[in-house]
Scaffold this motif. Structure first.
Motif, short mmCIF file in Angstrom:
data_model
loop_
_atom_site.label_atom_id
_atom_site.label_comp_id
_atom_site.label_asym_id
_atom_site.label_seq_id
_atom_site.Cartn_x
_atom_site.Cartn_y
_atom_site.Cartn_z
N ARG A 73 0.83 -1.20 0.00
CA ARG A 73 0.00 0.00 0.00
C ARG A 73 0.86 1.26 0.00
NH1 ARG A 73 -3.37 0.94 4.00
NH2 ARG A 73 -5.27 1.34 2.85
N VAL A 74 1.98 1.23 0.73
CA VAL A 74 2.90 2.37 0.71
C VAL A 74 3.49 2.54 -0.69
CG1 VAL A 74 5.09 3.26 1.60
CG2 VAL A 74 3.44 2.25 3.17
N ALA A 75 3.86 1.42 -1.33
CA ALA A 75 4.39 1.49 -2.69
C ALA A 75 3.35 2.05 -3.66
CB ALA A 75 4.85 0.11 -3.14
N LEU A 76 2.10 1.65 -3.50
CA LEU A 76 1.04 2.17 -4.36
C LEU A 76 0.82 3.66 -4.11
CD1 LEU A 76 -1.55 -0.76 -4.15
CD2 LEU A 76 -0.28 -0.02 -6.19
N LEU A 77 0.94 4.09 -2.86
CA LEU A 77 0.81 5.51 -2.55
C LEU A 77 1.90 6.31 -3.23
CD1 LEU A 77 -0.40 7.91 -1.01
CD2 LEU A 77 1.02 7.26 0.95
N MET A 78 3.14 5.82 -3.15
CA MET A 78 4.25 6.53 -3.80
C MET A 78 4.10 6.53 -5.32
SD MET A 78 5.82 7.70 -1.31
CE MET A 78 5.19 7.46 0.36
N ALA A 79 3.58 5.42 -5.87
CA ALA A 79 3.35 5.36 -7.31
C ALA A 79 2.28 6.36 -7.74
CB ALA A 79 2.95 3.94 -7.71
N SER A 80 1.20 6.43 -6.98
CA SER A 80 0.14 7.39 -7.31
C SER A 80 0.63 8.83 -7.17
CB SER A 80 -1.08 7.15 -6.43
OG SER A 80 -0.77 7.35 -5.06
N ALA A 81 1.48 9.09 -6.16
CA ALA A 81 2.05 10.43 -6.00
C ALA A 81 2.99 10.77 -7.15
CB ALA A 81 2.79 10.52 -4.66
N LEU A 82 3.79 9.79 -7.57
CA LEU A 82 4.69 10.00 -8.70
C LEU A 82 3.90 10.32 -9.97
CD1 LEU A 82 7.79 9.64 -9.56
CD2 LEU A 82 7.07 7.40 -10.38
N LEU A 83 2.85 9.56 -10.22
CA LEU A 83 2.02 9.78 -11.41
C LEU A 83 1.25 11.10 -11.31
CD1 LEU A 83 0.71 6.13 -11.86
CD2 LEU A 83 2.35 7.33 -13.34
#
Length: 248
Positions: free
Chosen positions: A88-98
């Motif tokens: 979930r943390v990785a998905l949060l960082m991915a969504s923030a990056l995008l």
């Protein structure tokens, strides 16, 4: 009547004593630790968003694809069980990056016109976010949660107004109305969301990833609107100077 007056006086005097204010503002150690985790994760998400914007400046990757990717990452995050914390943390960082890459075209336009606008927009957003988030934390619990209904109604009105202007054509006045009212609404969301996070944490909801996502969305919305306002003001000033030179 006398009983009502004495009751009102007692409540008013008690509400202004130091001890009562201290007790109203008291946040349990567990919730304090949760808030530290939320704001630390938020800072990491903001760094990821800055990297995404920088990647757009390098390779022009921002656009509809990154926007849909951001939405997909958020939906994936919210549908992932809380015990899968790393995912979930990785998905949060991915969504923030995008999200940062999606904002990249606005950042690129701002940098090409005046880089100081970008700095002013980020500093202004950080100050507004920090001040109103702190005000929410220091105020009485649940004091501003009632504003959520008004904010949702105002946001829905803006959405319908935007759709109406997209179909039938909009004017500069409608655009400015959406811009400034949207800025005020998301400032209100910072206060409401902060208090909602504290209240949910008191009730046992310690999902720091979801709470960080909420605050990140508020921060990004504020940043976009403040950047557009500063950019528009800068363009208007330049056009006015050109007109004065021509007239002179």
């Amino acid at each position: 009547m006398d009983a009502f007056s004495s009751f009102f006086y007692t409540q008013s005097s008690d509400s202004w004593t130091y001890d009562s204010l201290k007790s109203l503002h008291q946040i349990s150690p567990v919730v304090q630790q949760h808030l530290r985790q939320v704001y630390l994760t938020l800072c990491c998400a903001l760094v990821a968003a800055a990297i995404g914007a920088y990647l757009h400046l390098l390779w022009n990757v921002g656009g509809l694809l990154t926007m849909f990717g951001c939405l997909g990452s958020m939906i994936w995050l919210l549908s992932t069980p809380p015990f899968e914390e790393r995912k979930r943390v990785a998905l949060l960082m991915a969504s923030a990056l995008l999200q940062g890459a999606s904002i990249g075209p606005l950042v690129e336009l701002t940098v090409s016109l005046d880089p100081s606008i970008l700095v002013a927009a980020f500093v202004g957003t950080a100050l507004v976010f920090g001040c109103f988030s702190a005000a929410a934390l220091l105020s009485r619990r649940r004091e501003y949660l009632y504003l959520g209904g008004f904010l949702s109604s105002g946001l829905s009105i803006l959405v319908w107004l935007h759709l109406f202007s997209s179909v039938f054509g909009g004017s500069a006045a409608i655009f400015e109305f959406e811009l400034y009212v949207g800025l005020v609404l998301f400032v209100g969301y910072v206060v409401v969301d902060t208090q909602a996070i504290v209240e949910r944490a008191h009730l046992g909801d310690l999902d720091f990833v979801k709470h960080s996502l909420t605050l990140f969305s508020d921060f990004a919305s504020l940043f976009v609107r403040l950047s557009i306002i500063l950019l528009k003001n800068s363009v208007d000033k330049r056009s006015n100077k050109k007109k004065k030179k021509r007239d002179g």
